[in-house]
Structures are given as structure tokens and as C-alpha cells.
Design an enzyme around this catalytic site. Sequence first.
Site, PDB file in Angstrom:
ATOM      1  N   LEU A  68      28.386  43.532  43.134  1.00 35.15           N
ATOM      2  CA  LEU A  68      28.814  44.934  43.092  1.00 35.15           C
ATOM      3  C   LEU A  68      29.366  45.289  41.725  1.00 35.15           C
ATOM      4  O   LEU A  68      29.736  44.407  40.952  1.00 35.15           O
ATOM      5  CB  LEU A  68      29.864  45.154  44.184  1.00 35.15           C
ATOM      6  CG  LEU A  68      29.315  44.863  45.598  1.00 35.15           C
ATOM      7  CD1 LEU A  68      30.428  44.499  46.560  1.00 35.15           C
ATOM      8  CD2 LEU A  68      28.521  46.056  46.096  1.00 35.15           C
ATOM      9  N   PRO A  69      29.462  46.607  41.408  1.00 36.86           N
ATOM     10  CA  PRO A  69      29.870  46.983  40.043  1.00 36.86           C
ATOM     11  C   PRO A  69      31.276  46.525  39.638  1.00 36.86           C
ATOM     12  O   PRO A  69      31.436  45.932  38.575  1.00 36.86           O
ATOM     13  CB  PRO A  69      29.783  48.516  40.061  1.00 36.86           C
ATOM     14  CG  PRO A  69      28.876  48.856  41.201  1.00 36.86           C
ATOM     15  CD  PRO A  69      29.056  47.766  42.214  1.00 36.86           C
ATOM     16  N   THR A  99      31.528  40.852  38.548  1.00 39.58           N
ATOM     17  CA  THR A  99      32.564  40.545  37.549  1.00 39.58           C
ATOM     18  C   THR A  99      33.748  41.450  37.819  1.00 39.58           C
ATOM     19  O   THR A  99      33.648  42.678  37.661  1.00 39.58           O
ATOM     20  CB  THR A  99      32.043  40.799  36.121  1.00 39.58           C
ATOM     21  OG1 THR A  99      30.907  39.972  35.903  1.00 39.58           O
ATOM     22  CG2 THR A  99      33.110  40.459  35.085  1.00 39.58           C
ATOM     23  N   LYS A 174      34.990  33.765  33.147  1.00 36.07           N
ATOM     24  CA  LYS A 174      34.111  34.866  32.720  1.00 36.07           C
ATOM     25  C   LYS A 174      34.846  35.806  31.757  1.00 36.07           C
ATOM     26  O   LYS A 174      34.309  36.176  30.705  1.00 36.07           O
ATOM     27  CB  LYS A 174      33.627  35.617  33.963  1.00 36.07           C
ATOM     28  CG  LYS A 174      32.881  36.892  33.708  1.00 36.07           C
ATOM     29  CD  LYS A 174      31.425  36.701  33.430  1.00 36.07           C
ATOM     30  CE  LYS A 174      30.774  38.036  33.100  1.00 36.07           C
ATOM     31  NZ  LYS A 174      29.431  37.906  32.625  1.00 36.07           N
ATOM     32  N   LYS A 249      34.095  47.258  29.777  1.00 33.84           N
ATOM     33  CA  LYS A 249      34.654  46.931  31.100  1.00 33.84           C
ATOM     34  C   LYS A 249      35.246  45.513  31.095  1.00 33.84           C
ATOM     35  O   LYS A 249      36.369  45.293  31.547  1.00 33.84           O
ATOM     36  CB  LYS A 249      33.547  47.024  32.157  1.00 33.84           C
ATOM     37  CG  LYS A 249      33.961  46.520  33.529  1.00 33.84           C
ATOM     38  CD  LYS A 249      32.782  46.213  34.439  1.00 33.84           C
ATOM     39  CE  LYS A 249      33.172  45.220  35.510  1.00 33.84           C
ATOM     40  NZ  LYS A 249      32.070  44.719  36.317  1.00 33.84           N
TER      41      LYS A 249
HETATM   42  P1  NAD Z   1      24.368  47.889  39.235  1.00 36.24           P
HETATM   43  O1  NAD Z   1      25.218  49.079  39.138  1.00 36.24           O
HETATM   44  O2  NAD Z   1      22.962  47.904  38.738  1.00 36.24           O
HETATM   45  O3  NAD Z   1      24.300  47.397  40.780  1.00 36.24           O
HETATM   46  C1  NAD Z   1      25.360  47.488  41.689  1.00 36.24           C
HETATM   47  C2  NAD Z   1      24.788  47.774  43.064  1.00 36.24           C
HETATM   48  O4  NAD Z   1      25.868  47.841  44.001  1.00 36.24           O
HETATM   49  C3  NAD Z   1      24.042  49.120  43.141  1.00 36.24           C
HETATM   50  O5  NAD Z   1      22.796  48.928  43.777  1.00 36.24           O
HETATM   51  C4  NAD Z   1      24.972  49.989  43.990  1.00 36.24           C
HETATM   52  O6  NAD Z   1      24.288  50.944  44.754  1.00 36.24           O
HETATM   53  C5  NAD Z   1      25.628  48.945  44.868  1.00 36.24           C
HETATM   54  N1  NAD Z   1      26.892  49.373  45.460  1.00 36.24           N
HETATM   55  C6  NAD Z   1      27.905  50.071  44.874  1.00 36.24           C
HETATM   56  N2  NAD Z   1      28.910  50.265  45.747  1.00 36.24           N
HETATM   57  C7  NAD Z   1      28.508  49.681  46.914  1.00 36.24           C
HETATM   58  C8  NAD Z   1      29.110  49.557  48.194  1.00 36.24           C
HETATM   59  N3  NAD Z   1      30.319  50.065  48.456  1.00 36.24           N
HETATM   60  N4  NAD Z   1      28.403  48.918  49.156  1.00 36.24           N
HETATM   61  C9  NAD Z   1      27.181  48.405  48.893  1.00 36.24           C
HETATM   62  N5  NAD Z   1      26.563  48.503  47.717  1.00 36.24           N
HETATM   63  C10 NAD Z   1      27.228  49.130  46.734  1.00 36.24           C
HETATM   64  O7  NAD Z   1      25.194  46.707  38.519  1.00 36.24           O
HETATM   65  P2  NAD Z   1      24.632  45.307  37.980  1.00 36.24           P
HETATM   66  O8  NAD Z   1      24.157  45.457  36.573  1.00 36.24           O
HETATM   67  O9  NAD Z   1      23.736  44.734  39.020  1.00 36.24           O
HETATM   68  O10 NAD Z   1      25.993  44.476  37.880  1.00 36.24           O
HETATM   69  C11 NAD Z   1      26.634  43.957  39.033  1.00 36.24           C
HETATM   70  C12 NAD Z   1      27.808  43.104  38.582  1.00 36.24           C
HETATM   71  O11 NAD Z   1      27.343  42.033  37.747  1.00 36.24           O
HETATM   72  C13 NAD Z   1      28.849  43.870  37.753  1.00 36.24           C
HETATM   73  O12 NAD Z   1      30.138  43.430  38.130  1.00 36.24           O
HETATM   74  C14 NAD Z   1      28.525  43.473  36.314  1.00 36.24           C
HETATM   75  O13 NAD Z   1      29.663  43.516  35.461  1.00 36.24           O
HETATM   76  C15 NAD Z   1      28.048  42.043  36.507  1.00 36.24           C
HETATM   77  N6  NAD Z   1      27.126  41.558  35.454  1.00 36.24           N
HETATM   78  C16 NAD Z   1      26.126  42.365  34.987  1.00 36.24           C
HETATM   79  C17 NAD Z   1      25.283  41.892  34.000  1.00 36.24           C
HETATM   80  C18 NAD Z   1      24.179  42.765  33.467  1.00 36.24           C
HETATM   81  O14 NAD Z   1      23.601  42.415  32.431  1.00 36.24           O
HETATM   82  N7  NAD Z   1      23.813  43.846  34.137  1.00 36.24           N
HETATM   83  C19 NAD Z   1      25.442  40.594  33.485  1.00 36.24           C
HETATM   84  C20 NAD Z   1      26.452  39.772  34.013  1.00 36.24           C
HETATM   85  C21 NAD Z   1      27.302  40.270  35.004  1.00 36.24           C
END
Ligand code: NAD
Length: 298
Positions: A68-69, A99, A174, A249
Site C-alpha cells: 500500500l502507499p 514502505t 529501508k 516521502k
Molecule cells: P501505487 O500507488 O502504485 O499502489 C498502491 C495500491 O494500493 C493502489 O493500487 C491503490 O489503489 C491501493 N490502495 C490504496 N489504498 C488502499 C486501501 N485502503 N485498500 C486497498 N488498496 C488500497 O504504489 P506502489 O508504487 O505500488 O508502491 C507501494 C509501496 O511500495 C509504497 O509504500 C512505496 O513507497 C513502496 N515502494 C515503491 C517503489 C516504486 O518504485 N514504486 C519501490 C520500493 C518501494
Amino acid sequence: MKLGFIGLGNMGAPMARNLLKAGHDLVVFDVVQGNVDALVQHGQDRATAAATPAAVLAGGVDAVITMLPAAQHVKSVYLGNDGLLSANVKGVVLIDSSTIDPMSAREVAKVAGDKGALMLDAPVSGGTGGAEAGTLTFMVGGEEPIFNQMKPLLQAMGKNIVYCGGAGNGQVAKVANNMLLGISMIGTAEAMALGVSLGMDPKVLAGIINTSSGRCWSSDTYNPYPGVLENVPSSRGYTGGFGSDLMLKDLGLATEAAKLSKQPVPLGSLAQQIYQTFSMQGHGGLDFSAIIKMFTKK
Ligand code: NAD
């Protein structure tokens, strides 16, 4: 195994696809219906949709992974009405790969433990490319026997699976790593901009740095100066890669955690302020190496 997966975004969707590829069955949930439909279609008869986080557990699953975000979404999915912990979670392993700050991770793990669930925090590095390729690094906090039990499952999504200690320690690893990355990228950008402004060729300068004591990942693998390296964001207009707002973030998580533990992080705080300024100027969507724009004329 039969698994739950919640949060099918940029990272979660390819991770869930790798679990299907490894032969696991999935029950999935996301607030965006299109993300759920795409995954269910991809999994054919091996992926089904649930209407709420609690409903993911209804048919009996061995483990649930959440991606999740931010902390507010994690708290709502675990602790909210219809959240995972409103259902019977006794003996279920809950793995949060989002994260978030270590304190929130520990708070959720405590409630999960009180309800008889077995919780791990397992944030990742490696980006969307690593999620697609199944080569993520997982930094895992929680009870070591649960880590050992779940390691093969995580290996379906990642290459390096590292045990970091008790609950929240995956998030600690992390945020510490990403704080250093933010600082080292700004330092590399500053040094490259100084050298070029004083008349050095950027490729020659990078070559010197990369065989000298200034060398770091930001200089030798992800150099921010355009044209120094091929196939990195700086050589394609700072598109793709790891967004400046995501770096902002993570720097915020590091400085918040530092504040709560009264630990000084002067360079981390400065890095956070520099990325905040960059974001305010409208560059939050650019790769984080674009921070060099703060130190160059165009
Ligand atoms: P994203 O925003 O693409 O995906 C998050 C998903 O969670 C979305 O599909 C959203 O609809 C869903 N969501 C939000 N609230 C929700 C809820 N209450 N119930 C169910 N689903 C819900 O984000 P991401 O890029 O996939 O990143 C996810 C996590 O991974 C974050 O914490 C980010 O910091 C971490 N991360 C991202 C990357 C990257 O390169 N994108 C790399 C390492 C870590």
C-alpha cells in the site's frame, strides 16, 4: 499456498503475478476495481476478488501480503472496520511490504500479535523493474521462525531476502538506506555540477570519481549528469526510475523516525528540505537524480 494480496498498484500487481507464476492461488483486494479486474483476469481460475480486506480471509488463506502507499492506508487496511484484524486471523501470517515508518509498523504488529496473527514488515528495494523481474530485496522485521517459514514465499518475488531483527526493523533498514541514498545523490549532483562549471568534461570527471574515494552508487551506477551513463534516467530526461516525490516521502519517514527517537540526522533533514523545494517547484514527478537541476544553469 492460498494467499491474500491487497494493494495491486505499480509494485503490488507484478509481485502478485510472480506469486501466481510460482503456483500460488490468490484472493485479492484493491480500492481501484480496475486493478482487481486486471489481476483476476491474469490469474484466470487461480485468482479471485474479495469485497473488503476482512473478506480476503473468509475462505481461509495461509498468508496475506499488503503493498500500500503509506502508513494511513496500512492502518486502514489492518485496523479499520472490515480491516484484516477485524476478522479471525489466528495463525495467519500477515506480511506488509509497503514502505512506512517503523513506529506505525510496530503499532500494527502489536495489534496483530494480540489477535493471534504472525506479522512481518517486509519493505522492498528494487523498484518496479525488480518487482516485474522477481528480483526485489526484502528487508524483513518480526519473529525469526516466521521469517524462516516465509522465506521461500518471498523468494518467488525477490532475490535477496534479509532478516533485520524484531518488528519494525525491516522498515528501519529501508529508511536508513534511502536516507543515505538521498544524501549521496545530492552530494554527487553537487560535485558533478561544480566540476563541470569549472571546466571538466562530465564523463572524465565521473571516471575520476568512480576510481577514487568519492565513488558511490549514485556516481557509478545512476550518475545524475546527462550523458555520463546510458540507460539511466539522467540520459532520458529523468523519466522512469524512482520519483523525486517518493524519495521525499522516504526522507520524511527517516526524519520523522529520527525526531521520535531524538536521533540527530542533520544531512537527512537537509536532503528532505532540498527534495521538498524541488517538489514545490513542480519536479516531484521526475526521477530523483534530477535533483542536479538545483545546481545547474539549465
Ligand atoms: P501505487 O500507488 O502504485 O499502489 C498502491 C495500491 O494500493 C493502489 O493500487 C491503490 O489503489 C491501493 N490502495 C490504496 N489504498 C488502499 C486501501 N485502503 N485498500 C486497498 N488498496 C488500497 O504504489 P506502489 O508504487 O505500488 O508502491 C507501494 C509501496 O511500495 C509504497 O509504500 C512505496 O513507497 C513502496 N515502494 C515503491 C517503489 C516504486 O518504485 N514504486 C519501490 C520500493 C518501494
